[in-house]
Design an enzyme around this catalytic site. Structure first.
Site, PDB file in Angstrom:
ATOM      1  N   ALA A   1      64.298 109.851  54.191  1.00  0.00           N
ATOM      2  CA  ALA A   1      64.510 111.305  54.562  1.00  0.00           C
ATOM      3  C   ALA A   1      65.206 112.318  53.576  1.00  0.00           C
ATOM      4  O   ALA A   1      64.449 113.396  53.632  1.00  0.00           O
ATOM      5  CB  ALA A   1      65.546 111.342  55.880  1.00  0.00           C
TER       6      ALA A   1
ATOM      7  N   GLY B   1      57.925  96.921  59.147  1.00  0.00           N
ATOM      8  CA  GLY B   1      56.832  96.695  59.932  1.00  0.00           C
ATOM      9  C   GLY B   1      55.934  98.022  59.845  1.00  0.00           C
ATOM     10  O   GLY B   1      54.645  97.646  59.816  1.00  0.00           O
TER      11      GLY B   1
ATOM     12  N   THR C   1      79.308 107.011  56.543  1.00  0.00           N
ATOM     13  CA  THR C   1      79.957 108.001  56.197  1.00  0.00           C
ATOM     14  C   THR C   1      79.707 109.578  56.247  1.00  0.00           C
ATOM     15  O   THR C   1      80.438 110.266  56.469  1.00  0.00           O
ATOM     16  CB  THR C   1      80.219 107.673  54.463  1.00  0.00           C
ATOM     17  OG1 THR C   1      79.104 107.420  54.025  1.00  0.00           O
ATOM     18  CG2 THR C   1      81.407 106.684  54.469  1.00  0.00           C
TER      19      THR C   1
ATOM     20  N   HIS D   1      67.909  95.551  68.370  1.00  0.00           N
ATOM     21  CA  HIS D   1      66.304  94.963  68.102  1.00  0.00           C
ATOM     22  C   HIS D   1      66.119  93.557  68.784  1.00  0.00           C
ATOM     23  O   HIS D   1      67.161  92.653  68.426  1.00  0.00           O
ATOM     24  CB  HIS D   1      66.148  95.058  66.741  1.00  0.00           C
ATOM     25  CG  HIS D   1      64.635  95.095  66.258  1.00  0.00           C
ATOM     26  ND1 HIS D   1      63.990  93.775  66.356  1.00  0.00           N
ATOM     27  CD2 HIS D   1      63.801  95.754  65.778  1.00  0.00           C
ATOM     28  CE1 HIS D   1      62.748  93.806  66.003  1.00  0.00           C
ATOM     29  NE2 HIS D   1      62.580  95.191  65.574  1.00  0.00           N
TER      30      HIS D   1
ATOM     31  N   ARG E   1      55.725  90.687  66.619  1.00  0.00           N
ATOM     32  CA  ARG E   1      55.333  90.449  68.082  1.00  0.00           C
ATOM     33  C   ARG E   1      53.848  91.531  68.091  1.00  0.00           C
ATOM     34  O   ARG E   1      53.132  91.166  68.832  1.00  0.00           O
ATOM     35  CB  ARG E   1      56.186  91.066  69.089  1.00  0.00           C
ATOM     36  CG  ARG E   1      57.187  89.937  69.239  1.00  0.00           C
ATOM     37  CD  ARG E   1      58.615  90.269  70.157  1.00  0.00           C
ATOM     38  NE  ARG E   1      59.423  91.294  69.283  1.00  0.00           N
ATOM     39  CZ  ARG E   1      59.654  92.505  69.850  1.00  0.00           C
ATOM     40  NH1 ARG E   1      59.418  92.993  70.980  1.00  0.00           N
ATOM     41  NH2 ARG E   1      60.167  93.278  68.652  1.00  0.00           N
TER      42      ARG E   1
HETATM   43  C1  LIG Z   1      65.658  95.935  58.657  1.00  0.00           C
HETATM   44  C2  LIG Z   1      65.313  97.114  59.078  1.00  0.00           C
HETATM   45  C3  LIG Z   1      64.115  97.304  59.440  1.00  0.00           C
HETATM   46  C4  LIG Z   1      63.288  98.653  59.864  1.00  0.00           C
HETATM   47  N1  LIG Z   1      61.977  98.744  60.188  1.00  0.00           N
HETATM   48  C5  LIG Z   1      61.487  99.817  60.613  1.00  0.00           C
HETATM   49  C6  LIG Z   1      60.117  99.799  60.673  1.00  0.00           C
HETATM   50  O1  LIG Z   1      59.489  98.953  60.437  1.00  0.00           O
HETATM   51  N2  LIG Z   1      59.670 100.931  61.308  1.00  0.00           N
HETATM   52  C7  LIG Z   1      60.434 102.126  61.298  1.00  0.00           C
HETATM   53  O2  LIG Z   1      59.996 103.246  61.848  1.00  0.00           O
HETATM   54  N3  LIG Z   1      61.936 101.799  61.146  1.00  0.00           N
HETATM   55  C8  LIG Z   1      62.304 100.967  60.589  1.00  0.00           C
HETATM   56  N4  LIG Z   1      63.734 100.792  60.690  1.00  0.00           N
HETATM   57  C9  LIG Z   1      64.516 101.972  60.660  1.00  0.00           C
HETATM   58  C10 LIG Z   1      64.425 102.924  59.433  1.00  0.00           C
HETATM   59  O3  LIG Z   1      64.177 101.847  58.234  1.00  0.00           O
HETATM   60  C11 LIG Z   1      65.593 103.787  59.236  1.00  0.00           C
HETATM   61  O4  LIG Z   1      65.890 104.441  60.158  1.00  0.00           O
HETATM   62  C12 LIG Z   1      65.222 104.646  57.972  1.00  0.00           C
HETATM   63  O5  LIG Z   1      64.750 103.934  56.904  1.00  0.00           O
HETATM   64  C13 LIG Z   1      66.414 105.414  57.536  1.00  0.00           C
HETATM   65  O6  LIG Z   1      66.108 106.372  56.633  1.00  0.00           O
HETATM   66  P1  LIG Z   1      67.089 107.402  56.056  1.00  0.00           P
HETATM   67  O7  LIG Z   1      66.334 108.025  54.829  1.00  0.00           O
HETATM   68  O8  LIG Z   1      67.477 107.972  57.129  1.00  0.00           O
HETATM   69  O9  LIG Z   1      68.405 106.823  55.670  1.00  0.00           O
HETATM   70  P2  LIG Z   1      68.545 105.262  54.545  1.00  0.00           P
HETATM   71  O10 LIG Z   1      67.412 104.994  53.883  1.00  0.00           O
HETATM   72  O11 LIG Z   1      69.566 104.492  55.131  1.00  0.00           O
HETATM   73  O12 LIG Z   1      69.251 106.185  53.355  1.00  0.00           O
HETATM   74  C14 LIG Z   1      70.592 106.627  53.314  1.00  0.00           C
HETATM   75  C15 LIG Z   1      70.921 107.104  52.002  1.00  0.00           C
HETATM   76  O13 LIG Z   1      72.148 107.760  52.153  1.00  0.00           O
HETATM   77  C16 LIG Z   1      73.094 107.369  50.958  1.00  0.00           C
HETATM   78  N5  LIG Z   1      74.355 107.649  51.498  1.00  0.00           N
HETATM   79  C17 LIG Z   1      75.026 107.429  52.920  1.00  0.00           C
HETATM   80  N6  LIG Z   1      76.300 107.561  52.858  1.00  0.00           N
HETATM   81  C18 LIG Z   1      76.304 108.563  51.716  1.00  0.00           C
HETATM   82  C19 LIG Z   1      77.442 109.047  51.202  1.00  0.00           C
HETATM   83  N7  LIG Z   1      78.813 109.424  51.924  1.00  0.00           N
HETATM   84  N8  LIG Z   1      77.475 109.673  50.083  1.00  0.00           N
HETATM   85  C20 LIG Z   1      76.265 109.693  49.199  1.00  0.00           C
HETATM   86  N9  LIG Z   1      75.242 109.054  49.664  1.00  0.00           N
HETATM   87  C21 LIG Z   1      75.472 108.309  50.778  1.00  0.00           C
HETATM   88  C22 LIG Z   1      72.681 106.040  50.834  1.00  0.00           C
HETATM   89  O14 LIG Z   1      73.045 105.612  49.562  1.00  0.00           O
HETATM   90  C23 LIG Z   1      71.359 106.086  50.943  1.00  0.00           C
HETATM   91  O15 LIG Z   1      70.403 106.524  49.666  1.00  0.00           O
HETATM   92  C24 LIG Z   1      64.281  99.692  60.005  1.00  0.00           C
HETATM   93  C25 LIG Z   1      65.647  99.398  59.885  1.00  0.00           C
HETATM   94  C26 LIG Z   1      66.098  98.120  59.672  1.00  0.00           C
HETATM   95  C27 LIG Z   1      67.661  98.079  59.649  1.00  0.00           C
END
Ligand SMILES: Cc1cc2nc3c(=O)[nH]c(=O)nc-3n(C[C@H](O)[C@H](O)[C@H](O)COP(=O)(O)OP(=O)(O)OC[C@H]3O[C@@H](n4cnc5c(N)ncnc54)[C@H](O)[C@@H]3O)c2cc1C
Ligand code: SF4
Ligand code: SF4
Ligand code: FES
Lengths: 254, 650
Positions: free
Chosen positions: B17, B50, B236, B258, B274
């Site tokens: 994101a 997935g 955080t 999950h 699944r």
């Molecule tokens: C094991 C697993 C499998 C999944 N599989 C799927 C799937 O198949 N399909 C699907 O749709 N969703 C899936 N999800 C959900 C999905 O992966 C996540 O919701 C999504 O990747 C989140 O992306 P993001 O960019 O919001 O956050 P993240 O990828 O978690 O990135 C967060 C970022 O913020 C940074 N950060 C955090 N706090 C701070 C701070 N205080 N200061 C500076 N940096 C900070 C971290 O270093 C990181 O870079 C899965 C989740 C898990 C746990």
């Protein structure tokens, strides 16, 4: 009876002028299916609250936890103590800048690597949001994915004799990355461009082919085949046998 | 004085994101800087296996798919708790975002025309894949959907998409400062000016000043004891927003469990297991899901499958083990070829972490905390309520396309869609703002944080006596035991009491170490009060919501109550308070009135108000809560964004 393990851990805080590099022993009782992720957290909680190490996914997919375990670079989270003798020596991976204790700066190193090999699709085409995606046959997609699976853990670099003595050597991960883009029909770089990138001593010809990297890669990337393929193509370019852009979409693994 | 770094746009988080938003903001001509706890490619997004949903309709079982169907599945999945308009922005733009990722370089699994074998509802079937679609992006089945629409790369989807995204960031020369943690926001009560950041290499504090600050810090699953989340997912980002006392967190009680975390270690094996035909079995190796869910079976939405599994275990059908009771996931019939290619990560995880070979053996699984539907409440542009210049996208945000339950594959898809579109809105906004260089305010904010650290390291508080790890464990255990899959009033009250007490005790932390630099004990001690605050928002929100909707399931209030609870919970934490203030707002304009999901078997208490009346109030209620007017007026045709995007980006 549970085994009594001794973790012999390298400790050093480069930021602290009073800190001296050396190994410190931490005893720990083995529990079923104990891996190094759990073990190191227990040691931190119970004995060494300021012990530095890196884990993120704790599932063998993010590449954070490369470390030297009894002299061999591998992923800590995926290593079970049951596979190791009772004395387990842990040290940070060489070739990377030390942050402290077992933690090394792979982030800066890999950003640099990605910049040097220009790890992105080189194309003149613009994205057209109204058009259907460009087609690709599934075999090609699978072959690209096979090489795209590198998790940038750095184990191959830590295990490479050449990389340990030559800072500018690209290492197996970089050569693999180049191979990944060579395979990708979307990338418009031609043989000459690749040649410039890999045919120097820093590239594929600097590699001594002892395959220390292939042995340690936790993702079992087919590094051997990738190197052989690249050598072949580069030799063709060097001897003038290559057609301009020959085989950008040729399979690596036959 | 501590160092001050300035940029146009500051993105906190380098997952999918954050990076996608950074790319959009840069395309609008802004200087962008990204902060991350870890190197970008190690962000939790890399672990998603997935796939991601987009209605491309390329394969046989995807035929006839449309954005409309995707939208409706999403609204049903949310149990009508989502903002339906945002779900439309999402569903309409997901196909474009997936194709764009193909253009950037993702090696998506592709359609192979001709006959292909699948396992569907426990049976082997052969389907004819359309030859005219050969080479387009392939889909797999997922839970709670009416068509196959999950785009994937084997079971390494998150990895390949994140690597491709970070390749773009490298190509564009966007700066990333890794091992940097934002520990507080700099703001004047109406406007966010940036963040105070602690370097995880050296322990030094710096301030970053920006026109727009974007929180893209992912989920907060690690407030629970058993979570599939990466260990850095400690929330955080959400807690520094909450610390402002102004910005509310939305629907924090909406936590997803999950169905298939492995036992022990809680590592996820994907819903794709699944989707590709894997079955759930009980202690007698009996397939129980069709008894509960005759239609969707193993592929009902996650909240439903997790509840059914928990119910079945409660009936004495769980498999006993030293690590607690579990059920089995059966993948054996999928065969070696499938498990070693399309589900290769799953195969590796089972082999390395359990010593179980899924080709021949059953995999022990149980429902495990997985996803945070709740987060920083933003308008549909991603602009946070109440504080100008603060934005949020991805799992850390409550943009609110997921309501009380998100569908598998919709989250990864959200990261790229919201990143792209909110990133663009934010980038446009930022490019019209002056940079407010209030160095005094920055310096003051740094001092506040430095004082906290000094106090922790013992330069002050003599009475401190609380152990960081002990409180951390107590918090996680409380949420695990009392704010889990099935919730009840009494337990929730206990959870709120315990957490309130833990929060007070967390003001008196005593460290065991005194290292000044990158001391991990200091890092945890700084995060802990914020984590407990998030836990309190979850527990208190859950206590007050006296109904069952999506992932929030009350044993004492089993019905979904559309009469009283067609609402989004908002939690704010006023300065010095002992617990959050809770208020409510309407979920959003209702295009689809609340109806039956077709799975889950719950009963509903109907709305009394007319839909028109409900819709009339939405805007004024939102404004009261700090909602910012959006560039496209509320309720306008949202396809417009697609057209805008095509003129701008092509
Ligand atoms: C094991 C697993 C499998 C999944 N599989 C799927 C799937 O198949 N399909 C699907 O749709 N969703 C899936 N999800 C959900 C999905 O992966 C996540 O919701 C999504 O990747 C989140 O992306 P993001 O960019 O919001 O956050 P993240 O990828 O978690 O990135 C967060 C970022 O913020 C940074 N950060 C955090 N706090 C701070 C701070 N205080 N200061 C500076 N940096 C900070 C971290 O270093 C990181 O870079 C899965 C989740 C898990 C746990
Ligand atoms: S083959 Fe040897 S020299 Fe070449 S990259 Fe691998 S380890 Fe290094
Ligand atoms: S090639 Fe293998 S060992 Fe080297 S960085 Fe990639 S995954 Fe690690
Ligand atoms: S912690 Fe992610 S690979 Fe080990």
């Amino acid at each position: 009876m549970a085994r009594q393990l001794t973790f012999r851990i390298f400790r050093y805080d480069p930021a602290d002028p009073d800190s001296k590099p050396g190994f410190v022993d931490y005893p720990l009782e083995e529990t079923p299916r104990l891996n190094l992720f759990v073990a190191l957290h227990r040691i931190r909680e119970q004995q060494a609250p300021d012990l530095q190490f890196d884990f993120v996914c704790r599932a063998g997919v993010c590449g954070s936890c490369g470390m030297m375990i009894n002299g061999r670079p591998t992923l800590g989270c995926r290593t079970l103590t049951a596979e190791l003798p009772t004395t387990i020596t842990l040290a940070p991976m060489p070739s990377f800048k030390l942050i402290g204790d077992l933690s090394v700066d792979t982030g800066t190193w890999f950003r640099g690597m990605n910049e040097r090999v220009e790890s992105w699709i080189h194309t003149q085409k613009e994205f057209d949001p109204t058009a259907e995606e460009e087609r690709m046959d599934n075999e090609t997609a699978e072959k690209i994915y096979e090489l795209d699976r590198c998790i940038e853990c750095g184990c191959c670099v830590a295990g490479c004799g050449t990389a340990n003595i030559r800072e500018d050597f690209l290492g197996a991960t970089a050569l693999n990355r180049i191979g990944r883009f060579m395979l990708d029909p979307r990338d418009e770089r031609d043989s000459e461009d690749w040649f410039e990138l890999v045919s120097t001593d820093e590239g594929v010809f600097g590699c001594m082919g002892l395959m220390g990297c292939d042995d340690v890669c936790p993702k079992e990337l087919p590094l051997l085949e990738v190197f052989a393929y690249m050598r072949r193509r580069m030799t063709q370019v060097a001897t003038g046998q290559a057609k301009p852009d020959a085989g950008t979409s040729q399979p690596v693994i036959s | 004085m501590s160092e001050i770094i300035t940029t146009d746009v500051l993105v906190i988080g380098a997952g999918l994101a954050g990076e996608r938003a950074a790319i959009s903001a840069a395309a609008e001509g802004n200087e962008v800087l990204i902060l991350s706890l870890v190197p970008p490619r190690r962000s939790h997004s890399c672990a998603a296996q997935g796939g991601m949903q987009a209605a491309l309709g390329n394969c046989a079982k995807g035929e006839g798919d449309s954005e409309e169907l995707h939208w409706l599945d999403t609204v049903k999945g949310s149990d009508w708790g989502c903002d339906q308009e945002v779900a439309r922005i999402f569903a309409d733009n997901a196909p474009i975002a997936m194709r764009e990722m193909a253009h950037f370089g993702v090696p998506w699994t592709r359609v192979k025309g001709g006959p292909a074998d699948y396992f569907i509802k426990g049976k082997k079937v052969t389907l004819e894949e359309p030859r005219e679609k050969e080479g387009l992006i392939m889909h797999r089945d997922f839970g709670g959907v009416s068509r196959w629409r999950t785009c994937y790369t084997a079971d390494g989807t998150g990895h390949t998409v994140l690597y491709t995204m970070d390749n773009m960031v490298v190509q564009l020369g966007i700066k990333v400062h890794d091992r940097m943690e934002a520990i507080s926001l700099i703001h004047d009560g109406t406007r966010c000016l940036g963040a105070v950041v602690r370097c995880l290499r050296t322990g030094v504090l710096k301030s970053y000043l920006a026109k727009a600050t974007v929180i893209a810090s992912g989920g907060f699953g690690r407030v629970y004891k058993y979570s599939t989340n990466a260990i850095i997912n400690q929330g955080t980002g959400q807690s520094i927003a909450l610390d402002t006392g102004i910005v509310p967190l939305g629907n924090m009680e909406a936590v997803q469990f999950h169905p298939t975390g492995i036992v022990p270690t809680d590592i996820l094996v994907t819903e794709g297991c699944r989707g590709d035909g894997g079955l759930l079995l009980d202690v007698d190796e009996y397939r129980f899901m069709p008894d509960y869910e005759p239609d969707k079976q193993e592929l009902a939405s996650r909240d439903v499958v997790s509840r059914r599994m928990t119910e079945h275990i409660a009936k004495g059908k769980g498999v006993p083990s030293p690590d607690g009771e579990h059920l089995w996931l059966d993948l054996r019939h999928l065969g070696e070829q499938h498990l070693r290619t399309k589900l290769r990560e799953v195969y590796d995880i089972c082999m390395y972490f359990l010593g179980v070979n899924p080709i021949k053996e059953l995999v022990p699984v149980r429902p495990t905390q997985h996803y945070s539907m709740g987060g920083i409440r933003v308008n549909k542009d991603g602009h946070a309520y109440g504080l100008e210049g603060l934005w949020s996208v991805g799992e850390s945000a409550c943009w609110d396309m997921h309501g009380m339950n998100r569908l598998g594959g919709n989250s990864l898809a959200e990261t790229v869609v919201a990143g792209k579109f909110c990133g663009q809105r934010m980038g446009q906004w930022a490019s019209q703002q002056p940079l407010a260089l209030d160095t005094k305010m920055a310096a003051d904010a740094v001092v506040v944080q430095q004082n906290r650290i000094n106090a922790l390291l013992g330069d002050g508080l003599g009475k401190a006596n609380e152990n960081v790890d002990a409180l951390h464990d107590a918090m996680r255990e409380t949420l695990q035991a009392k704010v889990g899959i099935f919730r009840k009033g009494g337990e929730l009250e206990e959870a709120v009491d315990t957490l309130r007490d833990l929060y007070q005790r967390a003001q008196n932390l005593k460290l065991r170490s005194s290292t000044k630099g990158a001391n991990p004990e200091v890092a945890l001690a700084l995060r802990l009060p914020g984590m407990i605050k998030l836990g309190l928002c979850v527990a208190k929100g859950a206590l007050l919501r006296t109904e069952s909707r999506g992932g929030h399931s009350r044993e004492d209030y089993p019905e979904r109550n559309d009469k009283e609870w067609l609402k989004r919970t908002l939690a704010r934490w006023p300065e010095g308070a002992a617990e959050p203030d809770i208020s409510y707002e309407p979920v959003g304009l209702l295009e689809s009135p609340p109806g039956q999901r077709g799975y889950g078997g719950a009963t509903n208490i109907s709305m009394e108000q007319s839909v028109a009346k409900y819709n009339d109030n939405v805007k004024q209620e939102w404004i009261k809560q700090g909602w910012h007017e959006t560039a496209t007026p509320l309720g306008a045709e949202l396809k417009e964004m697609v057209e805008y995007a095509s003129t701008k980006e092509s």
